[in-house]
Design an enzyme around this catalytic site. Structure first.
Site, PDB file in Angstrom:
ATOM      1  N   ASP A 150       0.806  -1.214   0.000  1.00 46.63           N
ATOM      2  CA  ASP A 150       0.000   0.000   0.000  1.00 46.63           C
ATOM      3  C   ASP A 150       0.843   1.270   0.000  1.00 46.63           C
ATOM      4  OD1 ASP A 150       0.882  -0.519   2.588  1.00 46.63           O
ATOM      5  OD2 ASP A 150      -1.110  -0.889   3.397  1.00 46.63           O
ATOM      6  N   ASN A 194      -7.815  -3.094  14.352  1.00 47.90           N
ATOM      7  CA  ASN A 194      -9.194  -3.438  13.996  1.00 47.90           C
ATOM      8  C   ASN A 194      -9.243  -4.647  13.058  1.00 47.90           C
ATOM      9  OD1 ASN A 194      -8.230  -2.391  11.637  1.00 47.90           O
ATOM     10  ND2 ASN A 194      -9.620  -0.626  11.546  1.00 47.90           N
ATOM     11  N   HIS A 243      -7.407  -4.999  10.316  1.00 51.80           N
ATOM     12  CA  HIS A 243      -7.159  -4.734   8.897  1.00 51.80           C
ATOM     13  C   HIS A 243      -5.864  -5.372   8.407  1.00 51.80           C
ATOM     14  CE1 HIS A 243      -5.030  -0.630   9.830  1.00 51.80           C
ATOM     15  NE2 HIS A 243      -4.123  -1.550   9.609  1.00 51.80           N
ATOM     16  N   GLU A 274      -9.975  -2.082   5.420  1.00 53.40           N
ATOM     17  CA  GLU A 274     -10.608  -1.780   6.699  1.00 53.40           C
ATOM     18  C   GLU A 274     -11.877  -2.617   6.879  1.00 53.40           C
ATOM     19  OE1 GLU A 274      -9.127   0.052   8.758  1.00 53.40           O
ATOM     20  OE2 GLU A 274      -8.113   1.720   7.794  1.00 53.40           O
TER      21      GLU A 274
END
Ligand code: F6R
Length: 244
Positions: A67, A136, A138, A143
């Site tokens: 990313d 979380n 990810h 997400e």
């Protein structure tokens, strides 16, 4: 899924670096999928050390990163391009022309995502994808959501991720709000996946992703469906999992 328990971050980094070394030794012209963030820093340090000792050769390796922030120039200290150079590329003999990241400066999102998917396809796909895991759940910047995102796409970062990343910027306002990320399909197409996770603050995420139901609400849980995943986690990150 294979879970390797490490004593601490140093041990975890050494074990993960060993697995990456094995990949490079077995297939010198392999394609490594790379990650940024704090989790793999020790792994990169260890790889650099082994390279300096003459035990590793990156001369034929290709890399593709997971990313990149949208809107940051390569020279920006928080760009993932900058990170990869600072932690790995500048210290080993990888050919800079064979290191690929999404181009955060291309604001034409559709074009950039399609270009990056084509880059990954044209290098023959990823042999070993290194991943960290977000609080979380990810992976990359995929997400939690209602569906698993498929290919490389532009993501609007969640408040929690902006909060977690603001430590690297002068303030939360300076954290880019979007990023290009390989999608779940892109990640799942890697032949092998190696996840590195450290620290008690990740214990809940580890439990949810690797021992809970497979759901897009915990994007990393999809890894349970991949045929060749190794998780290297320290004792603190595994503290909420019953491994017996
Ligand atoms: C990094 C990335 C992210 C991180 C994750 C964990 O390229 O894609 O998914 O792996 O946010 O970050 P750290 O390792 O900083 O806890």
């Amino acid at each position: 899924m294979k879970i390797i328990k490490a004593k601490d971050y140093k041990d975890l980094s050494r074990k993960a670096a060993n697995l990456i070394s094995a990949q490079v030794i077995m297939k010198p012209d392999c394609v490594l999928g790379l990650a940024t963030g704090s989790s793999p820093v020790g792994t990169y340090e260890q790889l650099v050390e082994w390279y300096e000792n003459g035990d590793l050769d990156f001369g034929d390796v290709t890399s593709v990163n997971l990313d990149e922030y949208v809107g940051l120039a390569k020279e920006h200290e928080q760009s993932y391009y900058y990170f990869m150079h600072k932690h790995l590329f500048d210290y080993v003999n990888i050919n800079p022309e064979r290191t690929f990241l999404p181009d955060g400066t291309n604001l034409n999102k559709e074009e950039e995502c399609a270009r990056y998917e084509e880059v990954i396809r044209s290098v023959g796909g990823v042999d070993l994808q290194l991943l960290g895991l977000g609080h979380n759940g990810h992976i990359g910047f995929n997400e939690p959501g209602d569906v698993f995102e498929k290919g490389t796409h532009c993501v609007t970062l969640s408040e929690r991720t902006i909060e977690a990343n603001k430590r690297f910027f002068a303030s939360a306002d300076e954290v880019p709000k979007q990023a290009y990320s390989m999608g779940i399909r892109t990640i799942m197409m890697a032949k092998k996946i190696l996840v590195v996770v450290s620290g008690e603050d990740k214990a809940e995420a580890v439990k949810n992703a690797f021992f809970g139901p497979v759901t897009p609400q915990v994007p990393g849980s999809i890894l349970q469906m991949h045929p060749d995943v190794t998780v290297v986690a320290d004792e603190a990150a595994l503290s909420k999992c019953d491994l017996a």
